[in-house]
Motif scaffolding. Sequence first.
Motif, PDB file in Angstrom:
ATOM      1  N   GLU A 191       0.821  -1.211   0.000  1.00  0.00           N
ATOM      2  CA  GLU A 191       0.000   0.000   0.000  1.00  0.00           C
ATOM      3  C   GLU A 191       0.855   1.260   0.000  1.00  0.00           C
ATOM      4  OE1 GLU A 191      -0.093  -1.535   4.349  1.00  0.00           O
ATOM      5  OE2 GLU A 191      -0.096  -2.350   2.307  1.00  0.00           O
ATOM      6  N   HIS A 192       2.044   1.198   0.614  1.00  0.00           N
ATOM      7  CA  HIS A 192       2.919   2.378   0.620  1.00  0.00           C
ATOM      8  C   HIS A 192       3.650   2.509  -0.718  1.00  0.00           C
ATOM      9  CE1 HIS A 192       4.600   5.713   2.796  1.00  0.00           C
ATOM     10  NE2 HIS A 192       5.828   5.354   2.484  1.00  0.00           N
ATOM     11  N   ALA A 193       4.070   1.366  -1.276  1.00  0.00           N
ATOM     12  CA  ALA A 193       4.709   1.398  -2.594  1.00  0.00           C
ATOM     13  C   ALA A 193       3.759   1.983  -3.639  1.00  0.00           C
ATOM     14  CB  ALA A 193       5.149  -0.011  -2.998  1.00  0.00           C
ATOM     15  N   ALA A 194       2.463   1.702  -3.477  1.00  0.00           N
ATOM     16  CA  ALA A 194       1.466   2.232  -4.411  1.00  0.00           C
ATOM     17  C   ALA A 194       1.363   3.752  -4.334  1.00  0.00           C
ATOM     18  CB  ALA A 194       0.100   1.608  -4.126  1.00  0.00           C
ATOM     19  N   LYS A 195       1.697   4.337  -3.190  1.00  0.00           N
ATOM     20  CA  LYS A 195       1.689   5.794  -3.058  1.00  0.00           C
ATOM     21  C   LYS A 195       2.955   6.418  -3.637  1.00  0.00           C
ATOM     22  CE  LYS A 195      -0.983   5.644   1.266  1.00  0.00           C
ATOM     23  NZ  LYS A 195      -0.942   5.946   2.732  1.00  0.00           N
ATOM     24  N   VAL A 196       4.069   5.674  -3.587  1.00  0.00           N
ATOM     25  CA  VAL A 196       5.349   6.211  -4.032  1.00  0.00           C
ATOM     26  C   VAL A 196       5.482   6.164  -5.549  1.00  0.00           C
ATOM     27  CG1 VAL A 196       7.862   5.918  -3.902  1.00  0.00           C
ATOM     28  CG2 VAL A 196       6.458   5.573  -1.862  1.00  0.00           C
ATOM     29  N   LEU A 197       5.068   5.064  -6.168  1.00  0.00           N
ATOM     30  CA  LEU A 197       5.255   4.879  -7.610  1.00  0.00           C
ATOM     31  C   LEU A 197       4.720   6.037  -8.461  1.00  0.00           C
ATOM     32  CD1 LEU A 197       4.695   1.069  -8.296  1.00  0.00           C
ATOM     33  CD2 LEU A 197       6.672   2.445  -8.961  1.00  0.00           C
ATOM     34  N   PRO A 198       3.501   6.518  -8.222  1.00  0.00           N
ATOM     35  CA  PRO A 198       2.989   7.620  -9.065  1.00  0.00           C
ATOM     36  C   PRO A 198       3.801   8.906  -8.953  1.00  0.00           C
ATOM     37  CG  PRO A 198       1.201   6.553  -7.863  1.00  0.00           C
ATOM     38  CD  PRO A 198       2.474   6.047  -7.287  1.00  0.00           C
ATOM     39  N   MET A 199       4.596   9.053  -7.897  1.00  0.00           N
ATOM     40  CA  MET A 199       5.371  10.271  -7.700  1.00  0.00           C
ATOM     41  C   MET A 199       6.722  10.233  -8.403  1.00  0.00           C
ATOM     42  SD  MET A 199       4.658  11.198  -3.711  1.00  0.00           S
ATOM     43  CE  MET A 199       3.003  11.608  -3.136  1.00  0.00           C
ATOM     44  N   LEU A 200       7.118   9.071  -8.926  1.00  0.00           N
ATOM     45  CA  LEU A 200       8.385   8.970  -9.636  1.00  0.00           C
ATOM     46  C   LEU A 200       8.261   9.595 -11.030  1.00  0.00           C
ATOM     47  CD1 LEU A 200       9.410   5.274  -8.804  1.00  0.00           C
ATOM     48  CD2 LEU A 200      10.213   7.372  -7.689  1.00  0.00           C
ATOM     49  N   ARG A 259       9.638   5.640 -13.588  1.00  0.00           N
ATOM     50  CA  ARG A 259       8.548   4.822 -13.064  1.00  0.00           C
ATOM     51  C   ARG A 259       8.337   3.586 -13.931  1.00  0.00           C
ATOM     52  NH1 ARG A 259       4.408   8.542 -12.612  1.00  0.00           N
ATOM     53  NH2 ARG A 259       3.719   8.165 -14.752  1.00  0.00           N
ATOM     54  N   LEU A 260       8.349   3.772 -15.249  1.00  0.00           N
ATOM     55  CA  LEU A 260       8.126   2.649 -16.170  1.00  0.00           C
ATOM     56  C   LEU A 260       9.236   1.617 -16.028  1.00  0.00           C
ATOM     57  CD1 LEU A 260       6.441   1.437 -18.452  1.00  0.00           C
ATOM     58  CD2 LEU A 260       7.832   2.749 -20.072  1.00  0.00           C
ATOM     59  N   GLU A 261      10.484   2.101 -15.962  1.00  0.00           N
ATOM     60  CA  GLU A 261      11.610   1.177 -15.863  1.00  0.00           C
ATOM     61  C   GLU A 261      11.593   0.439 -14.526  1.00  0.00           C
ATOM     62  OE1 GLU A 261      16.442   1.127 -16.691  1.00  0.00           O
ATOM     63  OE2 GLU A 261      15.294   2.988 -16.902  1.00  0.00           O
ATOM     64  N   VAL A 262      11.242   1.148 -13.457  1.00  0.00           N
ATOM     65  CA  VAL A 262      11.184   0.521 -12.130  1.00  0.00           C
ATOM     66  C   VAL A 262      10.110  -0.561 -12.102  1.00  0.00           C
ATOM     67  CG1 VAL A 262      10.576   0.912  -9.717  1.00  0.00           C
ATOM     68  CG2 VAL A 262      12.140   2.474 -10.865  1.00  0.00           C
ATOM     69  N   ILE A 263       8.948  -0.281 -12.667  1.00  0.00           N
ATOM     70  CA  ILE A 263       7.864  -1.265 -12.688  1.00  0.00           C
ATOM     71  C   ILE A 263       8.280  -2.506 -13.467  1.00  0.00           C
ATOM     72  CG2 ILE A 263       5.524  -1.719 -13.536  1.00  0.00           C
ATOM     73  CD1 ILE A 263       4.866   1.206 -12.878  1.00  0.00           C
ATOM     74  N   GLU A 264       8.930  -2.292 -14.615  1.00  0.00           N
ATOM     75  CA  GLU A 264       9.390  -3.432 -15.415  1.00  0.00           C
ATOM     76  C   GLU A 264      10.348  -4.307 -14.609  1.00  0.00           C
ATOM     77  OE1 GLU A 264      11.107  -1.706 -18.884  1.00  0.00           O
ATOM     78  OE2 GLU A 264       9.178  -1.340 -19.881  1.00  0.00           O
ATOM     79  N   ARG A 265      11.253  -3.670 -13.884  1.00  0.00           N
ATOM     80  CA  ARG A 265      12.228  -4.433 -13.098  1.00  0.00           C
ATOM     81  C   ARG A 265      11.566  -5.121 -11.902  1.00  0.00           C
ATOM     82  NH1 ARG A 265      17.748  -2.983 -14.165  1.00  0.00           N
ATOM     83  NH2 ARG A 265      17.870  -1.467 -15.847  1.00  0.00           N
TER      84      ARG A 265
END
Length: 342
Positions: free
Chosen positions: A148-157, A162-168
Amino acid sequence: MGMPVKIRDNYKSLSGAEKSAIIFLALGEERGSRLMEKLDEDEIRMVSRAMAGLGNVTSNLVESLLRTFTERFANVGSVVGSYDTTERMLARFLPNDRVAEIMGEIRGPAGRTMWEKMSNVNEGVLAAYLSGEYPQTAAVILSRMRSEHAAKVLPMLPPNLRLEVIERMIQIESVQREVLLDIESILHNEFMANYARTHGSDTHERMAEIFNRIDRETLGEIFGDLEPVMPESMQRIKQLMFTFEDLLRLDRVSLQAVIRRCDTGQLAIALKGAELQQRDHFLSVLSERARMILQDEIENMGPVRMRDVHDAQAEIVQIAKGMADAGSIVIPQTGDADAVVY
């Protein structure tokens, strides 16, 4: 052609961690490991890294180091380093506000493990920090945090990052222990200290540490008095506390690992005064032979004071917390969404 073996023969070139590593090795595996158990998790990691990279150490260097060590500490008794002893020593020569500031930097934000602490860091601050890290590092950190906390951080990257982090994150299968230890070390020494300096310490975590050391009867009275008055704070403190009952939430393999690290007599005392459900759960993860031995020790044990039971349980909890901090086991997060049902 193999790499040349590193030869260490210069005393002045040794770091503090390398000197400690040599002393542990000189003591031998049995005595050295018993002494190494007295270190905290961060110290164990530092010494272990130094030990693994020592190479060959000449006998003259070992002799010189041990002679210096014994001469320096010949007249000193045993010492124990902890948050409490550090705080008391600082209070001898620093004002209270400065002591609170330094201890806040050491402890960092609230949480029982590094990853729980990261889950309690403000999402904006964390996103800004991760924006300057390698995508793979950011992916590992976010994948270890509460979802739930990661979900708050990802949109702020930033979008590209953000795309590269999600892929990894999608491609991550398992992370080597050494990599996790390195990341935890960086987070502890760099990010957490800076975060605590600018955001202060968490009083809920401090109270959780204090409450963990209070007997259960008194603790029940405290919560009974304060929960109607401060329900949110009391709930937060309960989430940060880690008790013997929380061990029931460990998966089978993790609980077996904790039991292997425990002294059998200590475990028998802890289970002697435990509730039947707790005792049965511990016994259920053991092999038939180990279960029979432990049951026999419990049954043949005479009367045990509840204070001794609580002390034994507290020791086992500390073992579990240490293993969780080292990444050997994973303690499920508190809350319905992360609860484990047996």
